[in-house]
Design an enzyme around this catalytic site. Structure first.
Site, mmCIF file in Angstrom:
data_model
loop_
_atom_site.group_PDB
_atom_site.id
_atom_site.type_symbol
_atom_site.label_atom_id
_atom_site.label_comp_id
_atom_site.label_asym_id
_atom_site.label_seq_id
_atom_site.Cartn_x
_atom_site.Cartn_y
_atom_site.Cartn_z
ATOM 1 C CD GLU A 142 -3.100 -0.957 2.160
ATOM 2 O OE1 GLU A 142 -2.912 -0.253 3.170
ATOM 3 O OE2 GLU A 142 -4.169 -1.566 1.955
ATOM 4 C CD GLU A 298 -4.090 -5.997 2.679
ATOM 5 O OE1 GLU A 298 -4.710 -5.337 3.530
ATOM 6 O OE2 GLU A 298 -2.903 -5.806 2.415
#
Ligand code: GLA
Length: 674
Positions: A142, A298
């Site tokens: 991320e 995710e």
């Protein structure tokens, strides 16, 4: 179909690992993302690597038939690294240095960080490039998530370098940024600083370039790691996890550098409409690499730890949101994380294997979903969308500074336009202004504030060739330098739309406009010249709708006026125009409708363009998503719904003409598009 999670075995004694693998098999897990936060465990000191534990867990997973998405572990530098090279720490807008002890505590442009990260990745890739368990590489984690912007001296140096490359000469930069304003003329690149805290507004061109630079600097890091992995002989796909409509990174640009798109998505169970935000993210991900499936890297099985209130998912909701991802083009359903942590900041975060064990609802839902996904046949990723919505990071960035007629939350507005389309059961692709628009019956381009000449040409060509273009307020205001063009506003699209804009006519923003609320505004104060006009009514072919943010004063040059403002400063003036151009039609709406108004406007635009819903008369709580001839139907509401649809249920093989969907029920039906 991949099914699995982030797996952090380093948080557990090795005796747990065989049990993990057994449980993974029981749950139907076939892929885990390994070593995402393992830097400290892999490299206890500079130049020293401990591979034994990683060799052992990779071996165990491989023997158990679980494939691995191996991470490069660069997202959280270990304490020894920041102690030895404190200059790698980032700084905030006040110049204050961030401490270590969390994660992402590195300046992306720090030479020390880059060197250490490159060494780690080179060693890791050399060791595991051909490991039979490794089927994919997960670079970093991320990017930019916690540290959106860095204002350190490293960033300053790298920004100056980026600007030199972009402009060549300081005169070029001065012209682009308009530095004659407020005595900002630079005489050399080394005078330029990141937009740190200043007494008042900073230069908008500089702020825009800083956002471009930040996205590029992080992308450069990704590319460095990717190329290091490749140089070691790895042939598996390489990716990193995106975060939906994430402000600092231009994923249109990033998408070109990753082999496969991967996304992390955490809709809030407390928000009944959050399935639409998720749908937008999923359509965006599919659209970033048209024609290829993407990976839901995710999501959560239940509660999170990072919202003010972390609600669990309702029974069935986790599977419904997983089906949503698959329905919108995902070929992987993955979670954060495999086994719930016992210590650390994320110990309250749900996982596939909960702290409360395998007697739980979450575990039952996890194993059930695993066996269901295994039954889904290969699906083509094509959405069949005839509608495209323009979403552009450059416009978002340019609109994220200060000093506009009225502040706008661009991403939120685009997602409201998306919701208005999505609630009408049509497939939607997300595009950028320069995307190939062939084949779309309707292109919606709202609040496209910054428009390049290429973007304007592309939209014009699309319309000339027979498309329906719907444009709304505050579009084509500035060029790529965030400067007005010669000849007023709306210069690039003027001929196409057959109008020009004289004034933006800012309205006091609605109270739910996020940070931009309107304390004290009254709604219809214009008659008496009261505290400020907060909306303006538009009467048009979609009935009467309430316009917010702007009531623009537009002047038709050949466009037909098909709707007008009926109150406020511009009562009686045009609000909606339509212009035939080539074989297509371009429509302009001089305001931003409220939610109900957007639905009405989009329903009208869909009808005008001849776009049919997947199924007529569905409740807005039912979502439809298409992959070629397979239609996913999901009930995100609490009421039982009946849907009339003819086809074959791909999981049961049953022929259906009607399906009944209780709360969070979903079905995938093989049926041709309407
Ligand atoms: C992100 C991160 C994960 C984890 C989850 C928690 O997606 O990538 O490491 O922190 O959030 O929701």
């Amino acid at each position: 179909m991949y099914y699995g999670a982030d797996y952090n075995p380093e948080q557990w004694p090795e005796e747990t690992w065989p049990d993990d693998v057994r449980r993974m098999q029981e749950a139907g897990v076939n892929l885990v993302s390994l070593a995402i936060f393992s830097w400290a465990k892999i490299q206890p000191a500079e130049g020293e690597f401990e591979w034994g534990w990683l060799d052992r867990i990779l071996g165990l997973l491989h023997d158990g038939g679980i494939q691995v998405n191996l991470a490069t572990a660069t997202a959280s530098p270990p304490p020894w690294a920041t102690q030895k090279y404190p200059e790698m720490l980032p700084a905030d807008q006040n110049g204050a240095v961030y401490g270590p002890g969390s994660r992402q505590h590195y300046a992306p442009t720090s030479p020390a960080y880059r060197r250490l990260a490159a060494d780690l990745v080179a060693a890791l890739a050399a060791r595991y490039a051909t490991h039979p368990a490794v089927v994919m590489w997960h670079v970093n984690n991320e990017y930019g998530c916690h540290l959106n912007y860095d204002y350190s001296d490293n960033a300053r140096d790298a920004f100056q370098h980026w600007l030199r490359r972009k402009y060549g000469t300081i005169e070029g930069l001065n012209a682009a940024w308009g530095t004659a304003f407020w005595s900002q003329i630079y005489t050399s690149f080394d005078q330029i600083l990141p937009p740190r805290k200043a007494p008042y507004s900073t230069n908008p061109g500089g702020a825009l370039d800083y956002k471009r630079f930040t996205s590029d600097a992080l992308l450069e890091l990704y590319v460095m790691e990717r190329d290091t992995i490749r140089a070691a002989g790895a042939t598996q796909p390489i990716t990193t996890n995106f975060m939906g409509a994430f402000p600092p990174l231009d994923y249109w640009k990033w998408a070109q550098e990753v082999d496969v798109i991967a996304d992390d998505c955490y809709p809030d169970p407390n928000d009944p409409e959050s399935f639409r935000t998720a749908a937008f993210a999923r359509d965006l991900m599919r659209s970033l690499k048209p024609g290829t499936p993407w990976l839901l890297m995710e999501q959560s099985t239940g509660a999170l730890n990072w919202r003010p209130t972390n609600a669990p998912k309702a029974p069935g909701q986790m599977a419904a949101l997983s089906a949503q991802a698959v329905g919108h083009g995902a070929d992987a359903v993955m979670f954060f994380q495999w086994r719930q942590s016992r210590r650390g900041s994320e110990k309250f975060h749900s996982a596939m294997l909960p702290q409360s064990g395998t007697g739980t609802r979450i575990w039952r839902e996890v194993t059930h979903l695993g066996s269901t996904l295994a039954e889904i046949p290969t699906l083509a990723p094509d959405s069949g969308a005839r509608v495209a919505l323009v979403f552009d990071w450059e416009s978002w960035w340019a609109l994220s500074h200060t000093d506009y007629p009225v502040p706008l939350d661009y991403s939120r507005l685009i997602q409201r336009w998306y919701a208005a389309l999505h609630s009408q059961h049509v497939s939607i692709d997300i595009v950028k202004p320069t995307s190939d628009l062939t084949g779309y019956k309707l292109v919606v381009a709202p609040q496209l504030y910054l428009l390049t000449n290429e973007g304007a040409e592309n939209l014009s060509t699309y319309t000339t060739d027979g498309g329906h273009l719907f444009v709304s307020a505050f579009t084509d205001v500035v060029d790529e330098d965030d400067a007005f063009r010669d000849g007023g506003y709306l210069v690039g699209l003027r001929d196409l739309l057959g109008i020009s804009i004289d004034e933006f006519g800012a309205l006091v923003p609605p109270s739910d406009a996020g940070d931009f609320s309107s304390a004290g505004a009254t709604s219809s104060a214009v008659g008496g010249h009261g505290p400020g006009q907060a909306h303006s009514t538009v009467q048009g072919p979609f009935g009467e709708v309430r316009g917010e943010y702007f009531a623009e004063e537009l002047r038709p040059h050949g466009a037909e006026v098909i709707g007008s403002f009926t109150d406020g400063r511009l009562a009686g003036h045009p609000a909606l125009t339509r212009n035939s151009h080539g074989t297509g039609v371009a429509t302009y709406l001089a305001t931003i409708p409220d939610d109900t108004g957007m639905v009405a406007a989009m329903a009208w635009a869909l009808r005008e363009a001849g776009v049919l819903p997947e199924v007529h008369g569905l409740s807005p709580w039912i979502e439809t998503a298409r992959r070629a001839d397979v239609l996913t139907l999901i009930n995100h509401g609490t009421e039982k719904q009946t849907v009339s649809v003819r086809g074959t249920d791909i999981l049961t093989g049953e022929e259906v003409s009607q399906v009944k969907l209780g709360a969070f029920d979903w079905r995938m039906i093989r049926t041709e598009p309407a």
